[in-house]
Enzyme design. Sequence first.
Site, PDB file in Angstrom:
ATOM      1  N   ASN A 106       0.852  -1.187   0.000  1.00 23.91           N
ATOM      2  CA  ASN A 106       0.000   0.000   0.000  1.00 23.91           C
ATOM      3  C   ASN A 106       0.883   1.231   0.000  1.00 23.91           C
ATOM      4  OD1 ASN A 106      -2.416   1.560   0.278  1.00 23.91           O
ATOM      5  ND2 ASN A 106      -1.995   1.788   2.472  1.00 23.91           N
ATOM      6  N   HIS A 108       0.846   5.153   1.355  1.00 21.55           N
ATOM      7  CA  HIS A 108       0.102   6.004   2.297  1.00 21.55           C
ATOM      8  C   HIS A 108       0.787   7.371   2.386  1.00 21.55           C
ATOM      9  CE1 HIS A 108      -2.540   6.988   5.575  1.00 21.55           C
ATOM     10  NE2 HIS A 108      -1.496   7.477   6.211  1.00 21.55           N
ATOM     11  N   SER A 135       4.754   6.646   2.768  1.00 28.00           N
ATOM     12  CA  SER A 135       5.264   5.327   3.137  1.00 28.00           C
ATOM     13  C   SER A 135       4.712   4.280   2.186  1.00 28.00           C
ATOM     14  CB  SER A 135       4.792   4.935   4.556  1.00 28.00           C
ATOM     15  OG  SER A 135       5.068   5.947   5.503  1.00 28.00           O
TER      16      SER A 135
HETATM   17  C1  GAR Z   1      -2.724   8.917  -2.598  1.00 25.91           C
HETATM   18  O1  GAR Z   1      -2.249  10.112  -2.019  1.00 25.91           O
HETATM   19  C2  GAR Z   1      -2.574   7.773  -1.619  1.00 25.91           C
HETATM   20  O2  GAR Z   1      -1.394   7.849  -0.867  1.00 25.91           O
HETATM   21  C3  GAR Z   1      -3.802   7.976  -0.742  1.00 25.91           C
HETATM   22  O3  GAR Z   1      -4.815   8.288  -1.649  1.00 25.91           O
HETATM   23  C4  GAR Z   1      -4.254   8.986  -2.759  1.00 25.91           C
HETATM   24  C5  GAR Z   1      -4.693   8.303  -4.035  1.00 25.91           C
HETATM   25  O4  GAR Z   1      -4.287   9.023  -5.154  1.00 25.91           O
HETATM   26  N1  GAR Z   1      -4.093   6.803   0.006  1.00 25.91           N
HETATM   27  C6  GAR Z   1      -4.517   6.830   1.265  1.00 25.91           C
HETATM   28  O5  GAR Z   1      -4.757   7.851   1.881  1.00 25.91           O
HETATM   29  C7  GAR Z   1      -4.702   5.453   1.894  1.00 25.91           C
HETATM   30  N2  GAR Z   1      -4.929   5.566   3.304  1.00 25.91           N
HETATM   31  P1  GAR Z   1      -4.260   8.353  -6.592  1.00 25.91           P
HETATM   32  O6  GAR Z   1      -5.648   7.710  -6.792  1.00 25.91           O
HETATM   33  O7  GAR Z   1      -4.045   9.490  -7.543  1.00 25.91           O
HETATM   34  O8  GAR Z   1      -3.165   7.350  -6.614  1.00 25.91           O
END
Ligand code: GAR
Length: 202
Positions: A106, A108, A135
Amino acid sequence: MRFAVMASGRGSNFQALIDARARGELPGAELVLLIVNRRDAQAAARAEAAGIPWEFIDSEAMARAEFDRRALALLRECHAEAVVLAGFMRLLTPEFIEAFRHRILNIHPALLPLFPGAHAHRDALAAGVVESGCSAHFVDDGVDTGPVILQQAVPVLPDDNAETLAARILPYEHRLLPEAVRLLAAGRLAVEGGIVRILPKK
Ligand code: GAR
């Protein structure tokens, strides 16, 4: 290593994996499937454009266990050996996690174990930290609690809001996630006592 991606929305981290693969930066890693849980997930259009098979499972229409069962069936069908969560904003059942133990990554947007959950940027700002970051980690049964693989610190500036902080961190996510996938595909990630050890190149 055949791997699948699960995403809920924009899919920029999924795109980073597609791009890294296209640049030859993920040797031995094959992106075989995208699963989205929202009908409007932009990630699906990115899969379409890249010629990657994708499936939609409607998480609103079924219980968590049923969603995970269907996702597992799709992953088995395409012989996926690892799963990458790229902005997948749902918790997985212990059954799912057990099926891919230490094979689910994942990304984060915080320096775990700080600020887990769905509001990492807001929580980092509320805590007044001067740096946050991102992370890449293995997924376990908790919320963003699994063993950390790679981290990158990013400064928090005095006038930041959640959007500006997210925008500053995002490009680092796009580097970290493919790098973690590269290490997993190369067999260079070992988990010992809940800690990740990055093994030297063979
Ligand atoms: C990213 O910033 C990811 O790190 C976060 O959602 C966004 C997705 O962006 N994830 C979380 O917060 C998980 N807890 P993306 O759809 O453009 O990759």
